[in-house]
Design a protein around this motif. Structure first.
Motif, mmCIF file in Angstrom:
data_model
loop_
_atom_site.group_PDB
_atom_site.id
_atom_site.type_symbol
_atom_site.label_atom_id
_atom_site.label_comp_id
_atom_site.label_asym_id
_atom_site.label_seq_id
_atom_site.Cartn_x
_atom_site.Cartn_y
_atom_site.Cartn_z
ATOM 1 N N LEU A 94 114.883 -18.093 -0.128
ATOM 2 C CA LEU A 94 113.486 -18.051 0.290
ATOM 3 C C LEU A 94 113.169 -19.338 1.046
ATOM 4 O O LEU A 94 113.703 -20.402 0.709
ATOM 5 N N PRO A 95 112.267 -19.291 2.029
ATOM 6 C CA PRO A 95 111.961 -20.492 2.829
ATOM 7 C C PRO A 95 110.983 -21.403 2.100
ATOM 8 O O PRO A 95 109.792 -21.463 2.417
ATOM 9 N N LEU A 96 111.502 -22.159 1.142
ATOM 10 C CA LEU A 96 110.616 -22.901 0.245
ATOM 11 C C LEU A 96 110.888 -24.398 0.193
ATOM 12 O O LEU A 96 110.272 -25.093 -0.608
ATOM 13 N N LEU A 97 111.796 -24.895 1.013
ATOM 14 C CA LEU A 97 112.116 -26.317 0.926
ATOM 15 C C LEU A 97 111.790 -26.979 2.264
ATOM 16 O O LEU A 97 112.403 -26.668 3.280
ATOM 17 N N TYR A 98 110.836 -27.895 2.235
ATOM 18 C CA TYR A 98 110.366 -28.504 3.467
ATOM 19 C C TYR A 98 110.380 -30.026 3.343
ATOM 20 O O TYR A 98 110.025 -30.580 2.300
ATOM 21 N N LEU A 99 110.755 -30.677 4.449
ATOM 22 C CA LEU A 99 110.958 -32.121 4.427
ATOM 23 C C LEU A 99 109.733 -32.915 4.878
ATOM 24 O O LEU A 99 109.795 -34.140 4.934
ATOM 25 N N SER A 100 108.639 -32.261 5.188
ATOM 26 C CA SER A 100 107.515 -32.975 5.791
ATOM 27 C C SER A 100 106.945 -34.058 4.878
ATOM 28 O O SER A 100 106.612 -35.152 5.337
ATOM 29 N N ARG A 101 106.803 -33.770 3.594
ATOM 30 C CA ARG A 101 106.258 -34.790 2.691
ATOM 31 C C ARG A 101 107.202 -35.991 2.624
ATOM 32 O O ARG A 101 106.756 -37.146 2.638
ATOM 33 N N TYR A 102 108.477 -35.745 2.569
ATOM 34 C CA TYR A 102 109.480 -36.821 2.578
ATOM 35 C C TYR A 102 109.373 -37.650 3.855
ATOM 36 O O TYR A 102 109.434 -38.884 3.820
ATOM 37 N N ILE A 103 109.178 -36.987 4.974
ATOM 38 C CA ILE A 103 109.059 -37.704 6.250
ATOM 39 C C ILE A 103 107.785 -38.535 6.287
ATOM 40 O O ILE A 103 107.790 -39.671 6.763
ATOM 41 N N ILE A 104 106.679 -37.985 5.781
ATOM 42 C CA ILE A 104 105.429 -38.751 5.732
ATOM 43 C C ILE A 104 105.624 -40.036 4.931
ATOM 44 O O ILE A 104 105.160 -41.114 5.325
ATOM 45 N N GLU A 105 106.313 -39.922 3.808
ATOM 46 C CA GLU A 105 106.492 -41.074 2.926
ATOM 47 C C GLU A 105 107.461 -42.108 3.501
ATOM 48 O O GLU A 105 107.499 -43.245 3.025
ATOM 49 N N SER A 106 108.250 -41.728 4.493
ATOM 50 C CA SER A 106 109.219 -42.660 5.091
ATOM 51 C C SER A 106 109.167 -42.548 6.616
ATOM 52 O O SER A 106 110.190 -42.582 7.292
ATOM 53 N N LYS A 107 107.952 -42.439 7.139
ATOM 54 C CA LYS A 107 107.743 -42.145 8.554
ATOM 55 C C LYS A 107 108.368 -43.198 9.465
ATOM 56 O O LYS A 107 108.972 -42.874 10.488
ATOM 57 N N ASP A 108 108.248 -44.478 9.062
ATOM 58 C CA ASP A 108 108.817 -45.540 9.894
ATOM 59 C C ASP A 108 110.336 -45.402 9.999
ATOM 60 O O ASP A 108 110.916 -45.576 11.082
ATOM 61 N N ASP A 109 110.979 -45.076 8.861
ATOM 62 C CA ASP A 109 112.438 -44.888 8.873
ATOM 63 C C ASP A 109 112.817 -43.690 9.742
ATOM 64 O O ASP A 109 113.814 -43.733 10.480
ATOM 65 N N TYR A 110 112.045 -42.626 9.634
ATOM 66 C CA TYR A 110 112.325 -41.414 10.406
ATOM 67 C C TYR A 110 112.385 -41.724 11.893
ATOM 68 O O TYR A 110 113.374 -41.399 12.585
ATOM 69 N N TYR A 111 111.355 -42.364 12.425
ATOM 70 C CA TYR A 111 111.314 -42.636 13.860
ATOM 71 C C TYR A 111 112.300 -43.734 14.256
ATOM 72 O O TYR A 111 112.900 -43.673 15.344
ATOM 73 N N ARG A 112 112.495 -44.714 13.388
ATOM 74 C CA ARG A 112 113.463 -45.773 13.695
ATOM 75 C C ARG A 112 114.870 -45.199 13.809
ATOM 76 O O ARG A 112 115.606 -45.506 14.760
ATOM 77 N N LEU A 113 115.249 -44.353 12.864
ATOM 78 C CA LEU A 113 116.601 -43.792 12.874
ATOM 79 C C LEU A 113 116.795 -42.828 14.046
ATOM 80 O O LEU A 113 117.880 -42.758 14.623
ATOM 81 N N LEU A 114 115.757 -42.078 14.389
ATOM 82 C CA LEU A 114 115.832 -41.234 15.589
ATOM 83 C C LEU A 114 116.132 -42.093 16.820
ATOM 84 O O LEU A 114 117.030 -41.776 17.613
ATOM 85 N N ARG A 115 115.388 -43.186 16.967
ATOM 86 C CA ARG A 115 115.570 -44.049 18.145
ATOM 87 C C ARG A 115 116.956 -44.678 18.167
ATOM 88 O O ARG A 115 117.563 -44.851 19.227
ATOM 89 N N GLU A 116 117.488 -45.028 16.966
ATOM 90 C CA GLU A 116 118.788 -45.694 16.919
ATOM 91 C C GLU A 116 119.935 -44.754 17.276
ATOM 92 O O GLU A 116 120.951 -45.193 17.821
ATOM 93 N N VAL A 117 119.774 -43.468 16.996
ATOM 94 C CA VAL A 117 120.787 -42.517 17.471
ATOM 95 C C VAL A 117 120.772 -42.498 18.996
ATOM 96 O O VAL A 117 121.821 -42.529 19.657
ATOM 97 N N THR A 118 119.564 -42.472 19.562
ATOM 98 C CA THR A 118 119.431 -42.435 21.017
ATOM 99 C C THR A 118 119.986 -43.700 21.670
ATOM 100 O O THR A 118 120.746 -43.634 22.640
ATOM 101 N N SER A 119 119.610 -44.860 21.129
ATOM 102 C CA SER A 119 119.948 -46.113 21.801
ATOM 103 C C SER A 119 121.367 -46.590 21.498
ATOM 104 O O SER A 119 122.040 -47.164 22.357
ATOM 105 N N ASP A 120 121.828 -46.355 20.251
ATOM 106 C CA ASP A 120 123.101 -46.950 19.830
ATOM 107 C C ASP A 120 124.145 -45.933 19.371
ATOM 108 O O ASP A 120 125.267 -46.316 19.047
#
Length: 337
Positions: free
Chosen positions: A200-226
């Motif tokens: 069933l479609p019952l597992l969502y990461l949005s709350r986890y991302i909200i709680e670690s939003k800075d890490d989420y965007y930082r790690l996205l950028r680091e894949v792109t840049s490095d």
């Protein structure tokens, strides 16, 4: 590049274990519709909040029960839930592709613009400093085809690793003028269901991302840049573990609420009325007419039951326009966390 490093495999094993336990627990619930109705709404709220579309739990569940006075943010979150349902209906029937993402995005936005044709600005809205320029033109089409192929090609990659890589790639391609983040987060859960890791479609990461939003965007950028994939993949997969463990606790608490509510129904109604119990659990904000339709009783009987549960302190009543909503207080406390 090696994606399944020792560190990645370690978190993958832990996440797969937590996910399997959650999936089994959710399926074992006497009435999984309770989860199917409530958890996507909470995901809609959290995923929209990441995009600064903020609505309260009360506003959202009220809007789901009655359209009277719904705020624009609540309406947008409800479209997100509809988009989840649209995507899940395709799992097992059609391959997940860029076209799936386009259909989901159209529901989220309330109209279909298709894939963007020009460039989009990604950066600091205050300073107008550009942080990243997604591909455009023929490169956009080529990368979307590549992404669709990656989702469906035979591979030895663990499905969680593939989901983490595909999520980065989708956000980097950024195929729409708006709605990319929300569409990408819906695609995550569809990938897990398509891989057979969830029923069933019952597992969502949005709350986890909200709680670690800075890490989420930082790690996205680091894949792109490095090209630093390992920290990103570990972050996403660990999010699956954290979310599975957290949502398992929610399921346990919902089960407790259902048992306690059954005792109150027995006292007020004089019997263990399973249909009434189902209404109150499946629709935390319910109406007298919901009881009439589900239980096949008259309006005076349905009203007597609901008023009796209000008097017992089990339900709270809330007038919205000409409607009266009856709120399952204990269940809402659990859903609010």
């Amino acid at each position: 590049m090696e994606l399944e490093t020792h560190a990645v495999l370690k978190v993958t094993i832990e996440a797969r274990d937590a996910l399997a336990r959650f999936d089994a627990r959710a399926q074992a619930l006497p009435n999984p519709t309770v989860l199917i109705n409530a958890i996507p709404l909470l995901e809609a709220q959290a995923s929209s909040e990441i995009e600064n579309i903020v609505t309260t739990t009360d506003e959202l569940f009220t809007a789901a029960a009655t359209d009277v006075g719904a705020t624009p943010a609540a309406r947008e979150a409800l479209r997100y839930r509809s988009a989840l349902q649209t995507g899940f209906q395709q799992v097992g029937h059609r391959p997940l592709t860029a076209n799936t993402a386009a259909e989901i995005c159209a529901v989220i936005r309330g109209h279909d613009e298709g894939f963007r044709r020009g460039e989009v600005f990604i950066g600091d809205p205050a300073t107008r400093q550009r942080v990243y320029t997604p591909p455009s033109g023929t490169e956009l089409s080529r990368l979307l085809d590549n992404w669709s192929e990656f989702l469906n090609a035979p591979t030895d990659l663990d499905p969680l690793v593939r989901m983490a890589v595909a999520h980065y790639q989708f956000e980097a391609i950024h195929p729409f003028t708006d709605g990319n983040g929300r569409t990408g987060r819906i695609m995550n859960v569809l990938m897990l269901c398509d891989a057979g890791l969830m029923h069933l479609p019952l597992l969502y990461l949005s709350r986890y991302i909200i709680e670690s939003k800075d890490d989420y965007y930082r790690l996205l950028r680091e894949v792109t840049s490095d090209g630093t994939w390992e920290p990103w993949v570990r972050y996403i997969i660990d999010g699956v573990r954290v979310t599975a463990e957290r949502t398992t606790r929610v399921v346990d608490n919902i089960d407790d609420v259902q048992g306690q509510l059954l005792d109150h129904v027995r006292q007020v109604v004089g019997s263990a009325n399973g249909d009434l119990l189902s209404v109150l659990m499946e629709q935390p904000y319910s109406r007298v007419r919901d009881v009439i339709d589900r239980c096949g009783v008259s309006r005076p009987t349905a009203s007597k039951w609901m008023h009796g549960l209000v008097d017992a302190g089990v339900l709270a009543d809330l007038r919205v326009g000409r409607e009266v909503l009856y709120i399952n207080r204990a269940l809402m406390d659990v859903l609010r966390g």
